[in-house]
Write a protein that holds these residues in place. Structure first.
Motif, PDB file in Angstrom:
ATOM      1  N   PRO A  25     -31.804   2.626  20.704  1.00  0.00           N
ATOM      2  CA  PRO A  25     -32.691   2.238  20.394  1.00  0.00           C
ATOM      3  C   PRO A  25     -32.652   2.650  19.282  1.00  0.00           C
ATOM      4  O   PRO A  25     -32.176   2.705  17.393  1.00  0.00           O
ATOM      5  CB  PRO A  25     -33.506   1.312  21.020  1.00  0.00           C
ATOM      6  N   LYS A  26     -32.893   3.648  19.432  1.00  0.00           N
ATOM      7  CA  LYS A  26     -33.265   4.985  18.247  1.00  0.00           C
ATOM      8  C   LYS A  26     -31.779   5.007  17.239  1.00  0.00           C
ATOM      9  O   LYS A  26     -31.569   4.926  16.370  1.00  0.00           O
ATOM     10  CB  LYS A  26     -33.639   6.499  18.433  1.00  0.00           C
ATOM     11  N   GLU A  27     -30.365   5.280  17.790  1.00  0.00           N
ATOM     12  CA  GLU A  27     -29.222   5.142  17.265  1.00  0.00           C
ATOM     13  C   GLU A  27     -28.970   3.352  16.923  1.00  0.00           C
ATOM     14  O   GLU A  27     -27.352   3.804  16.061  1.00  0.00           O
ATOM     15  CB  GLU A  27     -28.003   5.393  18.991  1.00  0.00           C
ATOM     16  N   LEU A  28     -29.835   2.834  16.965  1.00  0.00           N
ATOM     17  CA  LEU A  28     -28.966   1.249  16.369  1.00  0.00           C
ATOM     18  C   LEU A  28     -30.459   1.343  15.618  1.00  0.00           C
ATOM     19  O   LEU A  28     -29.770  -0.143  15.366  1.00  0.00           O
ATOM     20  CB  LEU A  28     -29.185   0.458  17.732  1.00  0.00           C
ATOM     21  N   GLY A  29     -30.431   1.995  15.318  1.00  0.00           N
ATOM     22  CA  GLY A  29     -31.850   1.835  13.460  1.00  0.00           C
ATOM     23  C   GLY A  29     -32.954   0.064  14.387  1.00  0.00           C
ATOM     24  O   GLY A  29     -33.464  -0.062  13.548  1.00  0.00           O
TER      25      GLY A  29
ATOM     26  N   THR B 106     -14.049  -4.553   7.680  1.00  0.00           N
ATOM     27  CA  THR B 106     -16.334  -4.720   6.798  1.00  0.00           C
ATOM     28  C   THR B 106     -17.100  -5.536   7.752  1.00  0.00           C
ATOM     29  O   THR B 106     -16.898  -6.113   8.933  1.00  0.00           O
ATOM     30  CB  THR B 106     -15.912  -5.499   5.205  1.00  0.00           C
ATOM     31  N   LEU B 107     -18.314  -5.255   7.856  1.00  0.00           N
ATOM     32  CA  LEU B 107     -19.405  -5.988   8.818  1.00  0.00           C
ATOM     33  C   LEU B 107     -20.403  -6.180   7.769  1.00  0.00           C
ATOM     34  O   LEU B 107     -20.319  -7.620   8.852  1.00  0.00           O
ATOM     35  CB  LEU B 107     -20.538  -4.246   8.796  1.00  0.00           C
ATOM     36  N   CYS B 108     -20.080  -6.279   6.540  1.00  0.00           N
ATOM     37  CA  CYS B 108     -21.451  -7.872   5.604  1.00  0.00           C
ATOM     38  C   CYS B 108     -20.503  -9.054   5.223  1.00  0.00           C
ATOM     39  O   CYS B 108     -19.091  -8.832   5.021  1.00  0.00           O
ATOM     40  CB  CYS B 108     -21.305  -7.457   4.657  1.00  0.00           C
TER      41      CYS B 108
ATOM     42  N   PHE C 170     -27.698  -2.173  10.452  1.00  0.00           N
ATOM     43  CA  PHE C 170     -26.580  -2.952  10.066  1.00  0.00           C
ATOM     44  C   PHE C 170     -25.319  -1.262  10.720  1.00  0.00           C
ATOM     45  O   PHE C 170     -24.623  -1.941  11.395  1.00  0.00           O
ATOM     46  CB  PHE C 170     -26.103  -3.904   9.625  1.00  0.00           C
ATOM     47  N   GLU C 171     -25.776  -0.341   9.601  1.00  0.00           N
ATOM     48  CA  GLU C 171     -23.890   0.124   9.620  1.00  0.00           C
ATOM     49  C   GLU C 171     -23.879   1.415  10.404  1.00  0.00           C
ATOM     50  O   GLU C 171     -23.516   1.787  11.341  1.00  0.00           O
ATOM     51  CB  GLU C 171     -24.234   1.063   8.346  1.00  0.00           C
ATOM     52  N   GLN C 172     -25.641   1.857  10.889  1.00  0.00           N
ATOM     53  CA  GLN C 172     -26.074   2.984  12.256  1.00  0.00           C
ATOM     54  C   GLN C 172     -25.133   2.323  13.127  1.00  0.00           C
ATOM     55  O   GLN C 172     -24.751   2.562  14.562  1.00  0.00           O
ATOM     56  CB  GLN C 172     -27.598   2.738  11.847  1.00  0.00           C
TER      57      GLN C 172
ATOM     58  N   THR D 120     -25.665  -2.986  -0.258  1.00  0.00           N
ATOM     59  CA  THR D 120     -26.606  -2.675   1.153  1.00  0.00           C
ATOM     60  C   THR D 120     -26.341  -2.262   2.538  1.00  0.00           C
ATOM     61  O   THR D 120     -27.883  -2.298   2.552  1.00  0.00           O
ATOM     62  CB  THR D 120     -26.912  -4.799   1.586  1.00  0.00           C
ATOM     63  N   MET D 121     -25.339  -2.053   3.194  1.00  0.00           N
ATOM     64  CA  MET D 121     -25.361  -1.633   4.431  1.00  0.00           C
ATOM     65  C   MET D 121     -25.891   0.497   3.943  1.00  0.00           C
ATOM     66  O   MET D 121     -26.906   0.949   4.945  1.00  0.00           O
ATOM     67  CB  MET D 121     -24.110  -1.079   4.624  1.00  0.00           C
ATOM     68  N   LYS D 122     -25.948   0.148   2.529  1.00  0.00           N
ATOM     69  CA  LYS D 122     -26.570   1.969   2.630  1.00  0.00           C
ATOM     70  C   LYS D 122     -28.425   1.986   2.049  1.00  0.00           C
ATOM     71  O   LYS D 122     -28.932   3.123   1.741  1.00  0.00           O
ATOM     72  CB  LYS D 122     -26.165   2.816   1.016  1.00  0.00           C
TER      73      LYS D 122
END
Lengths: 135, 291
Positions: free
Chosen positions: B271-275, B77-79, B19-21, B11-13
């Motif tokens: 914020p743009k770099e944080l998605g 992991t993040l998730c 979340f990943e970004q 789901t990160m992709k």
């Protein structure tokens, strides 16, 4: 009328299987009801979790297997975490689902999911739903 | 610099890209290196609870084999769901030599073997135990003073016993994180309650009910924003809110962020770099803090 409390051989076989693959002794439950009190999805269940365990103790395996309860449980482990007898109720419900799923009886019918909704669901939702609800 | 093998999960992709970004953005600031595992596959998302089902742990453990091949001993992991599944499958398989050898037998054609020694870590654990709250505070350039944050743990981050990042009934890791960012953690009722998980597909009414309760409790406690750590919780508690509003009269919405996004704002990251392209969320935070 349903006659309660009869452990026929076939019922005993299913119960043995449930206990074996969940590693839980359902007879250790003393019916305090804590699992049902803390379950977040109780309002959508037709049998309360403690009632499901009681019915298994009484040999009423078919009633539990035919219930909505075993499919509504999403294994959040709240009941498992709080059971004063240390009974892993989430594992019992998973074992009951597995008894059905291993006969290739699917609970989730993908045809019922509207096409326009399918694309927006996250991968994680698809994989977990199919793992939990299809054989 | 602390280095980890990084397991993203599917789901990160897709829907969890933000979340990943944002995780990579904050990791850079905190000097954490995340090296993505090559040829990773889906972990299965849910830990198989029956004991006679070794094959269902195959996909999960295969990722840990890849971690060892990278020469790493810890995987990050993040998730929350990936974390729970990887950690529990690892414990279940590695704690029993018979199961471990049974599982390795499944991979004989590939000549792969798992030693059972990889440690599964969640980013929240790494922030608390490896980085430390004081070191994090020192990096905060933009303290989120006055922002009231409801930390939502859900299930997979804390339950069952032994599988979580923190205490089963009284975790504090997310609240401690919030305090370190200069924001105010709120005390609230539903932080450990299930969001309905995969029922979002077949039983969305169940999820609407859960979301209604979780969001209302957060608002009742005075929260401005909910933070969480799971892309499925995000979908249910976050993205589903407009639909809940159509079904429940008087339902009020609240912004939902990944904890890494909130961190990014405090660390002065664009914020743009944080998605974060959602103006509504930014506006709310900007009202309190200049981001």
């Amino acid at each position: 009328m349903i006659e309660l409390g009869t452990h026929t051989k076939s019922r005993r076989d299913i119960l043995d299987k449930v206990e074996r693959i969940s590693e839980v002794d359902v007879f250790s439950c003393y019916q305090c009801g804590r699992c049902s009190g803390d379950c977040p999805s109780i309002n959508l269940m037709d049998i309360l979790p403690n009632q499901a365990i009681r019915l298994l103790q009484l040999g009423e395996v078919e009633l539990v297997l035919a219930s909505k309860t075993i499919w509504i449980c999403a294994s959040c482990f709240t009941c498992t975490s709080r059971c004063p007898k240390g009974i892993d109720i989430a594992r019992v419900l998973e074992a009951l689902r597995q008894v059905c799923l291993r006969k290739n009886i699917d609970e989730l019918d993908l045809n019922n999911i509207p096409e326009e909704e399918r694309e927006r669901y996250p991968t994680i939702a698809w994989v977990s739903a199919l793992r939990k609800l299809s054989g | 610099m602390k280095s980890f093998a990084y397991y993203p999960g599917c789901t990160m992709k897709t829907t969890g890209k933000a979340f990943e970004q944002s995780a990579f953005a904050i990791a850079k600031v905190l000097d954490i290196q995340m090296r993505e595992i090559e040829r990773w596959n889906c972990c299965g998302t849910v830990f198989s609870l029956t004991i006679d089902d070794t094959m269902h742990h195959m996909a999960t453990i295969r990722n840990l084999v890849r971690v060892e091949a990278m020469g790493e001993s810890e995987v990050l992991t993040l998730c929350s769901m990936c974390y729970n599944t990887l950690k529990r499958a690892n414990e279940f398989i590695s704690s029993d030599p018979v199961r471990l050898s049974e599982l390795n037998d499944f991979m004989y054609k590939e000549d792969l073997k798992y030693s059972g020694h990889v440690q599964v870590r969640h980013l929240l654990e790494v922030l608390r135990d490896d980085v430390g709250w004081d070191a994090l505070k020192a990096k905060v350039t933009n303290p989120l003073e006055g922002v009231k944050v409801a930390s939502y743990y859900g299930c997979a981050l804390v339950r069952p016993e032994g599988a979580g990042v923190d205490s089963l009934e009284d975790p504090t890791v997310m609240e401690d994180l919030v305090s370190s960012l200069g924001a105010e953690p709120v005390q609230w009722q539903s932080r450990l309650e299930c969001c309905g998980s995969y029922h979002t597909i077949g039983h969305k009414e169940l999820v609407f009910e859960r979301t209604e309760r979780i969001v209302s409790e957060a608002l009742k406690a005075g929260a401005d924003v909910i933070i969480l750590s799971c892309p499925l919780c995000e979908f249910n508690v976050g993205s589903r809110q407009p639909e809940v509003a159509e079904h429940v009269y008087g339902f009020k919405q609240i912004p939902v962020l990944y904890f890494t996004q909130l961190m990014g704002l405090a660390l002065g990251i664009d914020p743009k770099e944080l998605g974060m392209d959602d103006e509504a969320i930014l506006k709310l935070i900007r009202e309190k803090v200049e981001v």
